[in-house]
Design a protein around this motif. Sequence first.
Motif, mmCIF file in Angstrom:
data_model
loop_
_atom_site.group_PDB
_atom_site.id
_atom_site.type_symbol
_atom_site.label_atom_id
_atom_site.label_comp_id
_atom_site.label_asym_id
_atom_site.label_seq_id
_atom_site.Cartn_x
_atom_site.Cartn_y
_atom_site.Cartn_z
ATOM 1 N N ILE A 202 -14.507 42.165 -14.244
ATOM 2 C CA ILE A 202 -14.061 40.765 -14.351
ATOM 3 C C ILE A 202 -12.596 40.744 -14.788
ATOM 4 O O ILE A 202 -12.212 41.489 -15.709
ATOM 5 N N PRO A 203 -11.724 39.920 -14.146
ATOM 6 C CA PRO A 203 -10.310 39.844 -14.559
ATOM 7 C C PRO A 203 -10.213 39.560 -16.062
ATOM 8 O O PRO A 203 -10.970 38.746 -16.598
ATOM 9 N N ALA A 204 -9.264 40.237 -16.713
ATOM 10 C CA ALA A 204 -9.161 40.168 -18.175
ATOM 11 C C ALA A 204 -9.013 38.733 -18.688
ATOM 12 O O ALA A 204 -9.609 38.364 -19.710
ATOM 13 N N ASP A 205 -8.229 37.917 -17.960
ATOM 14 C CA ASP A 205 -7.988 36.556 -18.454
ATOM 15 C C ASP A 205 -9.230 35.658 -18.342
ATOM 16 O O ASP A 205 -9.244 34.545 -18.854
ATOM 17 N N MET A 206 -10.286 36.133 -17.662
ATOM 18 C CA MET A 206 -11.475 35.294 -17.491
ATOM 19 C C MET A 206 -12.670 35.825 -18.269
ATOM 20 O O MET A 206 -13.748 35.232 -18.260
ATOM 21 N N LEU A 207 -12.475 36.953 -18.957
ATOM 22 C CA LEU A 207 -13.618 37.627 -19.587
ATOM 23 C C LEU A 207 -14.273 36.780 -20.685
ATOM 24 O O LEU A 207 -15.500 36.659 -20.747
ATOM 25 N N ASP A 208 -13.444 36.168 -21.533
ATOM 26 C CA ASP A 208 -14.009 35.385 -22.649
ATOM 27 C C ASP A 208 -14.833 34.215 -22.131
ATOM 28 O O ASP A 208 -15.937 33.953 -22.614
#
Length: 705
Positions: A202-208
Amino acid sequence: MASNVPIEKIRNIGISAHIDSGKTTLSERILFYTGKIHEIHEVRGKDGVGAVMDSMDLEREKGITIQSAATYAMWGDYNINLIDTPGHVDFTIEVERALRVLDGAILVLCSVSGVQSQSITVDRQMKRYKVPRIAFINKMDRSGANYDRVAAQLKEKLGHHAVKLQYPIGAEDRFQGLIDLLSMKAFYFDGENGENIREEAIPADMLDEAKLRRDEMIEGIANVDDELGEAFLMDPASITEAQLRAAVRRATIALKMTPVMCGSAYKNKGVQLLLNAVCSYLPNPKEATNEALDQKNNEAKVILESDPAKPFVGLAFKLEDGRYGQLTYMRIYQGKVSKGDFIINQVNQKKVKVPRIVRMHASEMHDVNDATAGDIVALFGIECASGDTFTDGTVNYTMTSMFVPDAVISLAVTPKNRDTLANFSKALNRFHKEDPTFRVRRDEESAQTIISGMGELHLEIYIERMKREYNCEVVAGKPQVAYRETISQKGEFAYTHKKQTGGSGQFARVCGYVEPLPSDAVQQYEFVDDIVGGSIPREFIPACDKGFQEAVKKGSLIGFPVVGLRVVINDGAFHAVDSSEMAFKTAAIMGFREGYAAAKPVILEPIMKVEVTAPEDFQGSVVGQLNQRRGTILETGTAEGYVTAVAEVPLNTMFGYSTDLRSATQGKGEFTMEFAKYMPVPRNEAEALMAQYKEKQAAEQAARK
């Protein structure tokens, strides 16, 4: 060949939705990815080929689905029998009969328009037959696409417990792929037709955000599944992907939740994941509960088992007139059937031989030798009507029938040339047999053939099909609305019928009253016998009931059926010699007319629920047009630059509305309508209708003289 697939790996599914949500486009993609077709054609594509599932010329020209098409495909080692159904309310029976025989369904919603009027109708049909479903939010690439808003509407408007299993990466023109919240992976669809699936972290900016959504999803499933609920309370962090998938399957099949997925069929994104979900979460034929009625045992309910060794039971759910004679689509619920077998039609107990069994792929046929429980196949050379049950003769079961709505609009039709009369009646017979909502009758008074159906488009399509398929041009009269008559208060009657001719005469006296039924009554006519002391002998009571039933067929205001009333007889008189059944029937007819006139009769007209969508700039003219047509606006709302107005409008004022709407909105306005209820006609209109009816009667009397 697909017939050696174990029953656990069979899925019978349908795709249904509001008009223009992309059902046929989605089925085209499913066929492409499962290797059934080797290139993709669009519904209104420039190449003019049209989608495989829209095999009628008319469907290709209008860009709509008219008949539900059936096909089958292999996805991995699963055999999927697929039915693509129409979205127009005029073809509601096509959706009804498809859902009647399916085990699961995909409810397609548009990511911009969300839950529309037709989605509500289709959802009601799915609930009627208890069909588990997956919601697929399509058109994520369109401007104004909003995944969360549409998923919320599933809850608000349809009352589903919707659980989102995916999260889109971007939306509108930035829509790139999907995050699967169960496996916590990102999926991208590469290649010219999205056939190469790329799985990444998953792209890092969307993980949270994805983690938050996964917790939300787990909680949503745990709320409706006890097993997962327990694991969730013990230790939420230890829940595995396999546990989650099993819980989604259990809750979906038990109709406790609706999994929500998204993608864009047109842009080839997300369809393969949807196919995986169909195999993972929708029931196989063994997991769906199918009931039959045992005719030998007072219609007791029997649960059918998808077991090839049990006695054969199949339901003919759709008929088509093919090049080689009648094609009968059949869902096999129990047992098996082979070429050359004898099966028995439970309606008339006729024994028929099965000459040929085929599997359908839209309009192509693939021959098979036998079919077992859980299959959907087509048989040739079997005479029957839509909805007949067949067995092998050892059991006497019938399947429960389908719900068939009443027709709301009629047209008088005659062939242009006398020479095409034979084709004209052939066409009407065939259409009536294929489609239970298409009704044909002969009006004795005007000597015209009257066809009735679910809407203008419905009848238009059949007239067009007569011209193309039977080479028979038809002249249609002005559309006739199905009015009704009813009473608004109690009306008493006391009628004596006396006739003395040579020999024995006729004598009967009937007294009582008519009164309106409560508005929630199921029956439209009720007969109550309050006779005490034998003033009318027992044997003449049924004759009175018959007389009243005949009288309500034609009201005295405009000659339409009378509904919503109770007739009570409480007194009368008879003559030992002169009374007869005939005399009491006549007295009942005349007595009813007397009571009806005293009960302040009113004319009722069908009111349609109309939903109009148009760009916001045209809001004034849309609402104005509905008001002009005596419409009552129920709600208006705007979203993404479009206004949606829902109104109740009398059917009589809706003729020609599509043309008016198009010209008022530069061709951008769309509307759907469906029958809502009957309401009294305004006074001036009622007077005009009554004057018209009197003129017609006077003209007919003059013609008789």
